[in-house]
Enzyme design. Structure first.
Site, PDB file in Angstrom:
ATOM      1  N   HIS A 192      43.460  27.078  49.018  1.00 39.12           N
ATOM      2  CA  HIS A 192      42.902  27.992  47.839  1.00 39.12           C
ATOM      3  C   HIS A 192      42.144  26.995  46.821  1.00 39.12           C
ATOM      4  CE1 HIS A 192      44.402  32.047  48.082  1.00 39.12           C
ATOM      5  NE2 HIS A 192      45.408  31.501  48.816  1.00 39.12           N
ATOM      6  N   LYS A 203      39.947  35.011  32.790  1.00 36.99           N
ATOM      7  CA  LYS A 203      40.282  34.156  33.681  1.00 36.99           C
ATOM      8  C   LYS A 203      41.393  33.294  33.143  1.00 36.99           C
ATOM      9  CE  LYS A 203      36.086  33.386  34.775  1.00 36.99           C
ATOM     10  NZ  LYS A 203      36.278  33.659  36.209  1.00 36.99           N
ATOM     11  N   ARG A 204      41.972  32.475  33.896  1.00 38.75           N
ATOM     12  CA  ARG A 204      43.014  31.331  33.338  1.00 38.75           C
ATOM     13  C   ARG A 204      41.920  30.281  32.517  1.00 38.75           C
ATOM     14  NH1 ARG A 204      48.467  31.103  34.191  1.00 38.75           N
ATOM     15  NH2 ARG A 204      48.323  29.203  33.291  1.00 38.75           N
ATOM     16  N   LYS A 218      36.696  25.802  34.705  1.00 40.50           N
ATOM     17  CA  LYS A 218      36.148  27.220  34.770  1.00 40.50           C
ATOM     18  C   LYS A 218      34.980  27.234  33.461  1.00 40.50           C
ATOM     19  CE  LYS A 218      40.006  29.505  36.560  1.00 40.50           C
ATOM     20  NZ  LYS A 218      39.401  30.597  37.446  1.00 40.50           N
ATOM     21  N   THR A 239      37.841  36.029  42.119  1.00 39.38           N
ATOM     22  CA  THR A 239      37.996  37.449  42.089  1.00 39.38           C
ATOM     23  C   THR A 239      37.584  38.398  41.106  1.00 39.38           C
ATOM     24  OG1 THR A 239      40.328  37.239  41.947  1.00 39.38           O
ATOM     25  CG2 THR A 239      39.361  37.319  44.267  1.00 39.38           C
ATOM     26  N   LYS A 248      35.618  42.220  40.730  1.00 37.18           N
ATOM     27  CA  LYS A 248      36.038  43.056  39.857  1.00 37.18           C
ATOM     28  C   LYS A 248      34.870  43.706  39.130  1.00 37.18           C
ATOM     29  CE  LYS A 248      40.828  40.991  39.966  1.00 37.18           C
ATOM     30  NZ  LYS A 248      41.377  40.183  39.087  1.00 37.18           N
TER      31      LYS A 248
HETATM   32  C1  LIG Z   1      41.588  38.498  39.100  1.00 36.83           C
HETATM   33  C2  LIG Z   1      42.509  38.135  38.379  1.00 36.83           C
HETATM   34  C3  LIG Z   1      42.537  36.759  37.962  1.00 36.83           C
HETATM   35  C4  LIG Z   1      41.320  35.940  38.768  1.00 36.83           C
HETATM   36  O1  LIG Z   1      40.465  35.605  38.025  1.00 36.83           O
HETATM   37  P1  LIG Z   1      39.322  34.657  38.329  1.00 36.83           P
HETATM   38  O2  LIG Z   1      38.007  34.900  37.384  1.00 36.83           O
HETATM   39  O3  LIG Z   1      38.928  34.867  39.863  1.00 36.83           O
HETATM   40  O4  LIG Z   1      39.890  33.154  38.045  1.00 36.83           O
HETATM   41  C5  LIG Z   1      43.334  36.131  37.135  1.00 36.83           C
HETATM   42  N1  LIG Z   1      44.173  36.952  36.362  1.00 36.83           N
HETATM   43  C6  LIG Z   1      44.255  38.381  36.604  1.00 36.83           C
HETATM   44  C7  LIG Z   1      45.094  39.000  35.572  1.00 36.83           C
HETATM   45  C8  LIG Z   1      43.289  38.887  37.441  1.00 36.83           C
HETATM   46  O5  LIG Z   1      43.324  40.288  37.484  1.00 36.83           O
END
Ligand SMILES: *Cc1c(COP(=O)(O)O)cnc(C)c1O
Length: 805
Positions: free
Chosen positions: A348, A534-535, A540, A642, A646
């Site tokens: 990952h 995101k985190r 990032k 991801t 979304k």
């Molecule tokens: C989709 C999702 C992530 C992943 O986000 P990235 O931008 O791909 O790092 C992290 N936390 C939650 C709650 C999510 O729904």
């Protein structure tokens, strides 16, 4: 079998009476939620046991997806949708004077994961069931989920997430399926009368693993799979071993908390014990099932596939070896051949701190039998490949090196498949990060681009958009998201563009109310909603986003009459509690927000909103309202991402570097419908190679960067003496590890492009529509079907198979 509104109401009344001896007019949302939960469970209980019996009868090969994290979020609405009774229940509740949304508020967001990795595991669970694939999740039932985040004076504060406080409606405790797991002590091999070697244990500890099963419902296909999460208990037979309360607690705490940070030292021992705990329990329970089938062990791989989601469950390999050799008395050679055929592994990340290693001493001490087997796995690897490949290559790929066990090495060498999670990431694994292994086992490497459970992220999160889609292209997209592409035919249809825009506008109004309620900040739904969720992590580059915001701020200060769109910059992000730098960035963003949101010169032209406690539920509120999707990691660092998928599905336009799945998003929407900026992965690597990057030089040549960075330390942005300095130091003193300054100019230009595009309403709406129309490509239904075909070799249950392209 469907339920009518009246049947539903009667059932609810009956159960409310049984459980609480009261009528609806006296019931609280809490009570109604619990009653609804039991009605829903009863509704799927036959399908749950039928599914299992069908798999057993057909002797279907099944996959077990081992993951130390699952991030399902709330399950009520998703279960109702998948059962096809969402509308019936909504109506029935309304007639009983309850709003479904009030019950949803009661449900706890199940957050047994940190971020993308855990969310992917949950999207896969949904898709595996929805595609009619025989598959099960295997993980840990943490007593406390990921911490709750609050901001106090702009600082992140972590509170415990007591998600089980009021019980968990969806889980079923399966006492009879408990297994014992062995830790510590000493072990040696003793020769038995028949000449075979058997391990003998001394001073070891036995803990009981009790499974809690949660039903995973397929989308309207009568399939119900199982997510099995393990919880620790002290076995009755061992009570006397635990003399003091402290002693007990030390063991009972094994499944207490999810570790929110893989990179710190604290709690590493417990973390290793957790990894072995759920792996051993899971593998034992699989073997117990397999025994029932009465097949030769050499055929195990025709009935069972075990997937190792990142390296945390890599102990599946030595644990399977242990069971095959110690319990079933197979030879090493046979055991290793079976194990390798059963196991597959997903990588990952290429971030070095996440490539898991364990000190030999710790492994030996905590899991002595595991260590013996790992040592032998390593020794035989060296023996097999020495002389075939050059000695340096063998040394670099060994499992045990410099006193450490390399989990990824073990996972690659003793499994039959290693995949990355986006094309770019998989190529990088082959060419750079895992190149040595690619030389050894080229046929094992493959790509499986991540995906998302589209039903949750469109139908559930964005019902208003879903309705427009139904009216425009029919309802088939709800079943097969590939049909979203039918929307492309309407790119010139003003009526459809308008309807989508109206839906977006309503979602923005809803989010604006949420923001007002939770932060007190007023934002205009007319503004561009620019979202980065995101985190919080340096790679990032939330800070790059902030640098651009500060540029906008100074532009407006200098020229208050400046033309342009209003913008609301929305953040959602948790920082690992021990990740000081990430927490400093949170503080800096919050203080900039304070400054900008209250500056009369700015007059609301730009606003910053940092929402607390980002989780799946909050994501479901933010994403439908987003205009712009910020995917701005340094190229090569984000394996896939991801949230990019979304947001695209919900009609946001992406501003992105060519990183992770952003590359594939650009490929499907085309250059005209995404805004790309920044260094490419090749440029990043070339820059590492030449080693001549100077952040200071860029700073010295850029008046605007000087003004922004100085503002962080000279009091212009108040209350960040320490954090502002930390941020500036990371950029200038430590030479900007993630090339923010290098990408800054290009990012600013990209943001200006976003502004121009947004100003052309029709053009923007068309881009938005084309993003929705092309998002079907990123359905996790398709992703898991590719895993099923290429890696797991499992097939959908025949009667539920639907046509797939
Ligand atoms: C989709 C999702 C992530 C992943 O986000 P990235 O931008 O791909 O790092 C992290 N936390 C939650 C709650 C999510 O729904």
């Amino acid at each position: 079998m469907t339920m009518t509104v009246n049947e539903f109401k009667e059932e609810m009344k009956q159960r409310l009476k049984e459980k609480y001896a009261m009528d609806f007019k006296d019931a609280s949302p809490q009570e109604v939620f619990h009653v609804l939960g039991s009605v829903v469970k009863a509704y799927y209980s036959d399908a749950w046991s039928d599914t299992w019996k069908d798999y057993l009868r057909a002797e279907q090969k099944q996959v077990y997806y081992f993951s130390i994290e699952f991030l399902p979020g709330k399950m009520l609405k998703s279960n109702l949708l998948n059962l096809g009774i969402l509308e019936v229940v909504k109506e029935g509740l309304a007639e009983l004077d309850f709003d479904l949304e009030d019950l949803v508020d009661v449900e706890k967001d199940m957050a047994l994961g940190n971020g993308g990795l855990g969310r992917l595991a949950s999207c896969f669970m949904d898709s595996i069931a929805s595609c009619g694939l025989p598959g099960n999740g295997n993980g840990i039932r943490y007593d406390y989920g990921l911490f709750k985040q609050r901001f106090v004076d702009g600082y992140q504060v972590e509170l415990p997430d007591e998600w089980l406080r009021n019980g968990n409606t969806w889980e079923v405790r399966k006492e009879s399926k408990a297994v014992d797991v062995r830790f510590g002590g000493q072990v040696w091999m003793k020769e038995m009368a028949d000449g075979k070697l058997k391990p003998v244990y001394e001073n070891d500890r036995i803990l009981r693993a009790v499974p809690y099963d949660t039903a995973i419902l397929g989308y309207q296909n009568h399939i119900v799979n199982t997510l099995r999460l393990w919880s620790v208990e002290i076995p009755a037979s061992q009570e006397d071993q635990y003399r003091s309360i402290d002693d007990r607690r030390q063991f009972e705490d094994l499944t207490a908390v999810l570790y929110p940070d893989d990179s710190n030292e604290h709690g590493r021992r417990v973390r290793l014990a957790q990894e072995y705990f759920f792996v051993s329990a899971g593998v034992q329970s699989i073997m117990r099932y397999f025994k029932k089938l009465n097949k030769p062990l050499t055929l195990l791989n025709e009935y069972v596939a075990i997937h190792i989601n990142d390296t945390h469950p890599a102990l599946c390999i030595p644990e399977m070896m242990r069971i095959l050799m110690d319990d079933y008395e197979l030879s090493w050679e046979v055991a290793v051949s079976i194990t390798t055929k059963v196991m597959s592994y997903t990588n990952h990340t290429i971030m070095a701190e996440a490539l898991e290693k364990w000190p030999v001493e710790l492994m030996k001490d905590a899991l002595p039998r595991m260590y013996q087997i790992i040592e032998e796995l390593d020794r035989r690897f060296v023996a097999t490949y020495s002389g075939v490949w050059d000695a340096d290559l063998i040394q670099r790929t060994r499992i045990i090196q410099n006193g450490q066990v390399h989990m990824a090495h073990m996972a690659i060498i003793y499994s039959h498949s290693t995949n990355g999670v986006a094309k770019l990431h998989s190529d990088l694994l082959k060419e750079v990060v895992l190149h040595d292994f690619y030389v050894l086992f080229p046929e094992r490497f493959n790509n499986k681009t991540n995906g998302i459970a589209q039903r949750r992220w469109s139908q559930l999160a964005n019902p208003e958009m879903a309705e427009v889609l139904d009216e425009t292209i029919g309802k088939s997209w709800r079943q097969d998201s590939d049909d979203l592409k039918l929307l492309k035919n309407y790119v010139e249809d003003e009526a459809v563009l308008t309807k989508l825009a109206v839906a977006k506008q309503h979602n923005k109004q809803k989010l604006a109310s949420y923001i007002k309620e939770h932060t007190g900040i007023e934002v205009s739904p007319e503004a561009i909603f620019d979202v980065q969720i995101k985190r919080l992590h340096a790679y990032k580059r939330q800070l790059l986003n902030l640098l651009h915001i500060m540029k906008c701020y100074f532009d407006l200060k200098d020229n208050p009459q400046k033309e342009g769109n209003q913008r609301v910059f929305i953040f959602g992000a948790k920082a690992a509690p021990s990740y000081t730098y990430a927490k400093a960035i949170i503080k800096v963003i919050n203080e900039c927000a304070n400054l900008i949101n209250h500056d009369p010169d700015i007059n609301g032209r730009i606003k910053i909103v940092f929402l607390e406690n980002y989780n799946v539920t909050l994501a479901e509120q933010i994403i439908p309202a987003a205009d712009v999707s910020e995917q701005i990691s340094l190229a090569s660092k984000e394996a896939s991402g991801t949230s990019n998928m979304k947001l695209m599905l919900n009609g946001a336009v992406t501003i992105a570097t060519l990183d992770g799945a952003n590359v594939e998003i650009r490929d499907v929407v085309g250059d005209d419908n995404i805004v790309i900026f920044g260094m490419t992965e090749a440029e990043v690597y070339a820059c590492y190679e030449s080693n001549d990057y100077s952040a200071m030089k860029i700073y010295e040549e850029s008046p605007i960067l000087q003004r922004i960075l100085n503002a962080f330390v000279d009091g212009t942005v108040p209350n960040i003496q320490y954090e502002g300095q930390a941020v500036v130091d990371s950029l200038l003193k430590y030479n900007d590890e993630y090339f923010l300054l290098r990408d800054f100019a290009s990012y600013v230009a990209a943001q200006e492009q976003i502004d121009r595009l947004y100003s052309d309403k029709k053009r923007w709406q068309q881009m938005s529509l084309l993003n929705i129309a092309n998002a079907g490509r990123f359905s996790s239904d398709d992703t898991v079907m590719r895993y099923a075909e290429d890696i797991w070799q499992i097939e959908p249950v025949e009667k539920y198979t639907k046509k797939r392209t």
